[in-house]
Scaffold this active site. Sequence first.
Site, PDB file in Angstrom:
ATOM      1  N   HIS A 154      58.073 -58.774  -3.869  1.00 56.44           N
ATOM      2  CA  HIS A 154      57.508 -60.100  -4.132  1.00 56.44           C
ATOM      3  C   HIS A 154      58.517 -61.192  -3.757  1.00 56.44           C
ATOM      4  CE1 HIS A 154      54.591 -57.805  -6.511  1.00 56.44           C
ATOM      5  NE2 HIS A 154      53.830 -58.884  -6.487  1.00 56.44           N
ATOM      6  N   LYS A 158      59.523 -64.934  -8.470  1.00 51.92           N
ATOM      7  CA  LYS A 158      58.766 -64.173  -9.474  1.00 51.92           C
ATOM      8  C   LYS A 158      59.675 -63.837 -10.647  1.00 51.92           C
ATOM      9  CE  LYS A 158      55.714 -60.150  -9.944  1.00 51.92           C
ATOM     10  NZ  LYS A 158      54.657 -60.956 -10.598  1.00 51.92           N
TER      11      LYS A 158
END
Length: 265
Positions: A154, A158
Site C-alpha cells: 500500500h 496508510k
Amino acid sequence: MQIKIIIAGPRGKMGSEAVQMVNHEDSFDLVACIDRQNGGRTLKDVEQLPDLDVPVFDDPEQCFQETDADVIIDLTIPDAGFDHSKLALLYDIRPVVGTSGFSQEQIDALEDLSITHGTGCIIAPNFAVGAVLMMQFAKTAAKYLPDVEIIEKHHDQKLDAPSGTAVKTANMIQESRESKQQGNPNEKELLDGARGAEADGIHIHSVRLPGLVAHQEILFGGPGQTLTISHDSYNRASFMEGIKLSVHKVMGLNKLVYGLENILE
C-alpha cells in the site's frame, strides 16, 4: 427512491472520490459531510472539493441530529470510523464503512448495536470487487494448497499494518485449512520481523511505498508447483462500485455484515 447520504472524511483521497461518485449517482443525494477542520462551512467553501451547497459538520452528533439521512459512508480512520458508526446506529442511520483496522471487539460491539436497533451496517476491508474475488479464490485454493503467505502493498500514508484486506484474507483461508506451522521449524530470523507477521501459521508481509495504491499477492506452494492469486487497485475509482453496491444493499439489512463477499450475488 433517493438515498440520503452523509460522507465522513470528504477531504481524504477515498472520501473525495466518494463525494464525486455520490454527486453523479442519480439515486443518491449527498445531504452532509463530517470533517473535523471545516465545521460550519459548505463543500463549495473547501478547497479542491466540488462546488456543492452541502453543509459540513465537525460534530458528528450534531450532524445526525440536524440532518435527515439514510446512510453514512465512512472512509476515515479506525477510531473515528468506529465512533461515527456507533453514533450513527443510535440515530438509525446505516453505516457503510471502508475503514480498515477495526479490532474484533469493535466489530462485535457494532454488530450488537446493529441488531439491537435493527439497523443495517456494512463494514468492508476492501470495496474493490476484484479484491473480494481474490479472497474467495484464495479460500478455495487453501483447501488443496495449505502452505500460503500473503504480501500486501500500500501507499506510505496508510496507518495500519497489515491491511484489513490481508487480515480478512487470512481469516477466510483459516476457514478452509487446518492450522499448521509452515517452513522449517528451526528457522531463525537474523533481523526481527524478516518473516513478517503470523496469523495461524500464515506469514503476512506489509510493504509501504509512495506510488502504490492497494495491491495484494497470495502465494501458495505445493510439491513441484506454486500458485499466485493477485489483485491491484491503481486508483480509488476501483472502490466506488463496491461502495455504491453496499449503499443499496444496506438499506435492506437489519444487522451488520462484515465483508463485501457477503452481499455479492
